[in-house]
Design a protein around this motif. Structure first.
Motif, PDB file in Angstrom:
ATOM      1  N   TYR A  49     -90.878  41.618 -52.606  1.00 45.46           N
ATOM      2  CA  TYR A  49     -90.885  40.985 -51.295  1.00 45.46           C
ATOM      3  C   TYR A  49     -89.766  39.968 -51.159  1.00 45.46           C
ATOM      4  CZ  TYR A  49     -95.389  43.092 -50.340  1.00 45.46           C
ATOM      5  OH  TYR A  49     -96.383  43.991 -50.117  1.00 45.46           O
ATOM      6  N   TYR A  62     -86.294  41.413 -38.264  1.00 45.98           N
ATOM      7  CA  TYR A  62     -87.319  41.924 -39.173  1.00 45.98           C
ATOM      8  C   TYR A  62     -88.089  40.796 -39.848  1.00 45.98           C
ATOM      9  CZ  TYR A  62     -85.595  46.651 -38.681  1.00 45.98           C
ATOM     10  OH  TYR A  62     -85.258  47.875 -38.179  1.00 45.98           O
ATOM     11  N   GLY A  64     -91.500  40.217 -42.846  1.00 43.51           N
ATOM     12  CA  GLY A  64     -92.234  40.901 -43.909  1.00 43.51           C
ATOM     13  C   GLY A  64     -91.380  41.911 -44.651  1.00 43.51           C
ATOM     14  N   SER A  65     -90.123  41.588 -44.885  1.00 41.67           N
ATOM     15  CA  SER A  65     -89.198  42.532 -45.513  1.00 41.67           C
ATOM     16  C   SER A  65     -89.455  42.638 -47.014  1.00 41.67           C
ATOM     17  CB  SER A  65     -87.761  42.082 -45.286  1.00 41.67           C
ATOM     18  OG  SER A  65     -87.484  41.970 -43.925  1.00 41.67           O
ATOM     19  N   LEU A  82     -87.099  47.715 -46.554  1.00 38.63           N
ATOM     20  CA  LEU A  82     -88.010  47.964 -45.449  1.00 38.63           C
ATOM     21  C   LEU A  82     -88.529  46.659 -44.872  1.00 38.63           C
ATOM     22  CD1 LEU A  82     -89.941  50.672 -47.426  1.00 38.63           C
ATOM     23  CD2 LEU A  82     -88.265  51.113 -45.648  1.00 38.63           C
ATOM     24  N   GLY A  83     -88.994  46.714 -43.632  1.00 36.67           N
ATOM     25  CA  GLY A  83     -89.555  45.537 -42.985  1.00 36.67           C
ATOM     26  C   GLY A  83     -90.173  45.895 -41.656  1.00 36.67           C
ATOM     27  N   ARG A  84     -90.817  44.937 -41.036  1.00 37.49           N
ATOM     28  CA  ARG A  84     -91.440  45.135 -39.728  1.00 37.49           C
ATOM     29  C   ARG A  84     -90.570  44.484 -38.663  1.00 37.49           C
ATOM     30  NH1 ARG A  84     -97.406  45.754 -40.604  1.00 37.49           N
ATOM     31  NH2 ARG A  84     -97.616  45.758 -42.846  1.00 37.49           N
ATOM     32  N   ARG A  85     -90.347  45.228 -37.581  1.00 33.73           N
ATOM     33  CA  ARG A  85     -89.450  44.723 -36.541  1.00 33.73           C
ATOM     34  C   ARG A  85     -90.241  43.896 -35.523  1.00 33.73           C
ATOM     35  NH1 ARG A  85     -83.981  46.959 -35.046  1.00 33.73           N
ATOM     36  NH2 ARG A  85     -83.445  45.651 -33.278  1.00 33.73           N
ATOM     37  N   TYR A  86     -89.755  42.727 -35.209  1.00 34.48           N
ATOM     38  CA  TYR A  86     -90.258  41.803 -34.173  1.00 34.48           C
ATOM     39  C   TYR A  86     -91.569  41.122 -34.506  1.00 34.48           C
ATOM     40  CZ  TYR A  86     -86.744  44.173 -31.346  1.00 34.48           C
ATOM     41  OH  TYR A  86     -85.602  44.709 -30.882  1.00 34.48           O
ATOM     42  N   PHE A  88     -95.596  41.072 -37.078  1.00 28.71           N
ATOM     43  CA  PHE A  88     -96.531  41.744 -37.982  1.00 28.71           C
ATOM     44  C   PHE A  88     -97.476  42.698 -37.249  1.00 28.71           C
ATOM     45  CE2 PHE A  88     -95.344  38.012 -40.487  1.00 28.71           C
ATOM     46  CZ  PHE A  88     -95.013  38.616 -41.675  1.00 28.71           C
ATOM     47  N   ASP A  89     -97.393  42.811 -35.934  1.00 24.19           N
ATOM     48  CA  ASP A  89     -98.274  43.700 -35.180  1.00 24.19           C
ATOM     49  C   ASP A  89     -97.900  45.150 -35.337  1.00 24.19           C
ATOM     50  OD1 ASP A  89     -99.571  41.465 -34.334  1.00 24.19           O
ATOM     51  OD2 ASP A  89     -98.378  41.305 -32.483  1.00 24.19           O
TER      52      ASP A  89
END
Length: 89
Positions: A49, A62, A64-65, A82-86, A88-89
């Motif tokens: 992480y 991003y 939570g990469s 990898l990660g979440r865009r915009y 954590f939803d």
């Protein structure tokens, strides 16, 4: 005018001469050859992480990469970021 041209050429030559010399290396072990050591690759495989970083343009939105590293059968390593865009939803 001639004096200005001569001083300009002298100044340029002095600057070029100063850039041509190597700076002194203050490391006492600099002449020693590099020696590779053993690396325990399976130890570094898996999910790593990102705790804190300064994002570059591609990582800007991003959260939570993490980096996912996998050791392949042929000895090479697959590395995915990898990660979440915009959010954590």
């Amino acid at each position: 005018m001639r004096r200005l041209v001569c001083s300009g050429i002298t100044w340029a030559l002095l600057c070029l001469a100063g850039c041509s010399a190597e700076p002194p290396n203050l490391n006492p072990r600099a002449p020693a050859p590099l020696v590779t050591g053993p690396v325990d690759f399976p130890r570094y495989m898996g999910r790593w992480y990102v705790i804190a970083n300064i994002p570059y343009v591609g990582e800007h939105d991003y959260v939570g990469s993490y980096a996912q590293r996998t050791l392949r059968d042929d000895g090479l390593i697959d590395d995915a970021f990898l990660g979440r865009r915009y959010g954590f939803d």
